[in-house]
Design a protein around this motif. Sequence first.
Motif, mmCIF file in Angstrom:
data_model
loop_
_atom_site.group_PDB
_atom_site.id
_atom_site.type_symbol
_atom_site.label_atom_id
_atom_site.label_comp_id
_atom_site.label_asym_id
_atom_site.label_seq_id
_atom_site.Cartn_x
_atom_site.Cartn_y
_atom_site.Cartn_z
ATOM 1 N N MET A 32 14.464 20.974 52.235
ATOM 2 C CA MET A 32 13.610 20.722 53.393
ATOM 3 C C MET A 32 12.799 21.958 53.803
ATOM 4 S SD MET A 32 13.318 17.663 54.304
ATOM 5 C CE MET A 32 13.680 16.843 52.763
ATOM 6 N N CYS A 33 12.289 22.643 52.781
ATOM 7 C CA CYS A 33 11.352 23.737 53.044
ATOM 8 C C CYS A 33 10.049 23.142 53.582
ATOM 9 C CB CYS A 33 11.107 24.544 51.767
ATOM 10 S SG CYS A 33 10.316 23.604 50.441
ATOM 11 N N ASP A 34 9.136 23.994 53.988
ATOM 12 C CA ASP A 34 7.879 23.519 54.582
ATOM 13 C C ASP A 34 7.123 22.578 53.645
ATOM 14 O OD1 ASP A 34 8.406 24.932 56.868
ATOM 15 O OD2 ASP A 34 7.113 26.637 56.347
ATOM 16 N N ALA A 35 7.098 22.904 52.345
ATOM 17 C CA ALA A 35 6.364 22.067 51.387
ATOM 18 C C ALA A 35 6.985 20.672 51.294
ATOM 19 C CB ALA A 35 6.342 22.734 50.011
ATOM 20 N N GLN A 36 8.308 20.588 51.286
ATOM 21 C CA GLN A 36 8.969 19.283 51.219
ATOM 22 C C GLN A 36 8.729 18.489 52.499
ATOM 23 O OE1 GLN A 36 13.103 19.948 50.285
ATOM 24 N NE2 GLN A 36 12.667 20.520 48.172
ATOM 25 N N GLN A 37 8.817 19.163 53.634
ATOM 26 C CA GLN A 37 8.566 18.466 54.897
ATOM 27 C C GLN A 37 7.135 17.936 54.956
ATOM 28 O OE1 GLN A 37 9.694 20.669 58.386
ATOM 29 N NE2 GLN A 37 11.719 21.167 57.563
ATOM 30 N N GLU A 38 6.189 18.742 54.502
ATOM 31 C CA GLU A 38 4.789 18.307 54.493
ATOM 32 C C GLU A 38 4.591 17.122 53.542
ATOM 33 O OE1 GLU A 38 0.959 18.174 55.828
ATOM 34 O OE2 GLU A 38 2.635 19.335 56.608
ATOM 35 N N TYR A 39 5.252 17.178 52.365
ATOM 36 C CA TYR A 39 5.176 16.081 51.397
ATOM 37 C C TYR A 39 5.674 14.780 52.032
ATOM 38 C CZ TYR A 39 6.402 13.089 47.461
ATOM 39 O OH TYR A 39 6.520 12.018 46.606
ATOM 40 N N PHE A 40 6.862 14.816 52.651
ATOM 41 C CA PHE A 40 7.420 13.600 53.244
ATOM 42 C C PHE A 40 6.618 13.153 54.462
ATOM 43 C CE2 PHE A 40 11.200 14.858 50.751
ATOM 44 C CZ PHE A 40 11.350 13.680 50.035
ATOM 45 N N ARG A 41 6.083 14.078 55.231
ATOM 46 C CA ARG A 41 5.228 13.725 56.372
ATOM 47 C C ARG A 41 3.997 12.963 55.865
ATOM 48 N NH1 ARG A 41 4.492 18.475 58.272
ATOM 49 N NH2 ARG A 41 6.065 18.393 59.891
ATOM 50 N N ASN A 42 3.344 13.485 54.829
ATOM 51 C CA ASN A 42 2.165 12.812 54.264
ATOM 52 C C ASN A 42 2.530 11.450 53.684
ATOM 53 O OD1 ASN A 42 0.500 14.946 54.967
ATOM 54 N ND2 ASN A 42 0.671 15.946 52.976
ATOM 55 N N ILE A 99 9.593 4.392 60.424
ATOM 56 C CA ILE A 99 8.724 5.461 59.924
ATOM 57 C C ILE A 99 8.408 6.435 61.054
ATOM 58 C CG2 ILE A 99 6.401 5.972 59.059
ATOM 59 C CD1 ILE A 99 6.595 3.328 57.444
ATOM 60 N N ASP A 100 8.088 5.916 62.229
ATOM 61 C CA ASP A 100 7.819 6.780 63.386
ATOM 62 C C ASP A 100 9.038 7.626 63.730
ATOM 63 O OD1 ASP A 100 5.205 5.913 63.635
ATOM 64 O OD2 ASP A 100 5.677 4.385 65.143
ATOM 65 N N SER A 101 10.213 7.048 63.617
ATOM 66 C CA SER A 101 11.447 7.787 63.880
ATOM 67 C C SER A 101 11.629 8.909 62.856
ATOM 68 C CB SER A 101 12.642 6.831 63.844
ATOM 69 O OG SER A 101 13.842 7.521 63.995
ATOM 70 N N ALA A 102 11.332 8.620 61.589
ATOM 71 C CA ALA A 102 11.438 9.652 60.543
ATOM 72 C C ALA A 102 10.438 10.773 60.804
ATOM 73 C CB ALA A 102 11.209 9.029 59.166
ATOM 74 N N ILE A 106 11.196 14.772 61.447
ATOM 75 C CA ILE A 106 10.551 15.895 60.756
ATOM 76 C C ILE A 106 10.117 16.933 61.772
ATOM 77 C CG2 ILE A 106 8.499 16.616 59.463
ATOM 78 C CD1 ILE A 106 8.745 14.017 57.842
ATOM 79 N N GLU A 107 9.475 16.482 62.835
ATOM 80 C CA GLU A 107 8.991 17.407 63.872
ATOM 81 C C GLU A 107 10.140 18.157 64.543
ATOM 82 O OE1 GLU A 107 5.814 18.154 64.165
ATOM 83 O OE2 GLU A 107 5.496 16.687 62.579
ATOM 84 N N GLU A 108 11.281 17.502 64.665
ATOM 85 C CA GLU A 108 12.427 18.125 65.334
ATOM 86 C C GLU A 108 13.327 18.894 64.374
ATOM 87 O OE1 GLU A 108 14.299 14.903 67.418
ATOM 88 O OE2 GLU A 108 12.645 14.731 68.861
ATOM 89 N N GLY A 109 12.989 18.876 63.070
ATOM 90 C CA GLY A 109 13.780 19.618 62.091
ATOM 91 C C GLY A 109 15.066 18.927 61.667
ATOM 92 N N GLU A 110 15.193 17.635 61.962
ATOM 93 C CA GLU A 110 16.407 16.884 61.626
ATOM 94 C C GLU A 110 16.240 16.036 60.368
ATOM 95 O OE1 GLU A 110 17.080 14.478 65.051
ATOM 96 O OE2 GLU A 110 17.389 16.193 66.377
ATOM 97 N N TYR A 111 15.032 15.933 59.861
ATOM 98 C CA TYR A 111 14.751 15.043 58.728
ATOM 99 C C TYR A 111 15.465 15.540 57.474
ATOM 100 C CZ TYR A 111 12.212 12.231 55.331
ATOM 101 O OH TYR A 111 11.894 11.346 54.330
ATOM 102 N N GLY A 112 16.020 14.595 56.736
ATOM 103 C CA GLY A 112 16.661 14.927 55.467
ATOM 104 C C GLY A 112 18.149 15.202 55.590
#
Length: 152
Positions: A32-42, A99-102, A106-112
């Motif tokens: 869940m580095c920045d690149a992974q978070q950005e990938y899943f956000r997109n 999806i909105d919850s996911a 991500i924004e709260e750093g809990e994703y994954g």
Amino acid sequence: MATALIDDIDVLAKARRGIGGAYVPTDDEPYMCDAQQEYFRNLLFAWKKSILDAAAGTLQQLQDGPLREPDLNDRASSETDWSIELRTRDRQRKLIAKIDSALRRIEEGEYGYCEVTGEPIGLGRLEARPIATMTVEAQEAHERREKVSRDD
């Protein structure tokens, strides 16, 4: 039910193609580095957009479609088709909430991370189901408990 799941998979695959890019998360980088978070956000945003686009198409078809079929069999067939389509859209409406919850996670750093155990969910599972909130093991335990309470 299988058709609705296939539709969800098709829409997710379309979203995956829509984000393009050469980046694919790997186990070689920090979880869940920045690149992974950005990938899943997109991916989640693209998935949501695909669902909303399909819903808009359905709405347009409902508005443009014939209100009455002259033949009773044709009318019954059309009504069945629309009923299935509307049930699919209702499932996807509920999916948008997940999806909105996911995206919020991500924004709260809990994703994954598993909401039950706190362990990493895993990239493979998130690729297959980006809205996953539990590890496979925690999900299986949850489903076993559900089955036992249904049987009682």
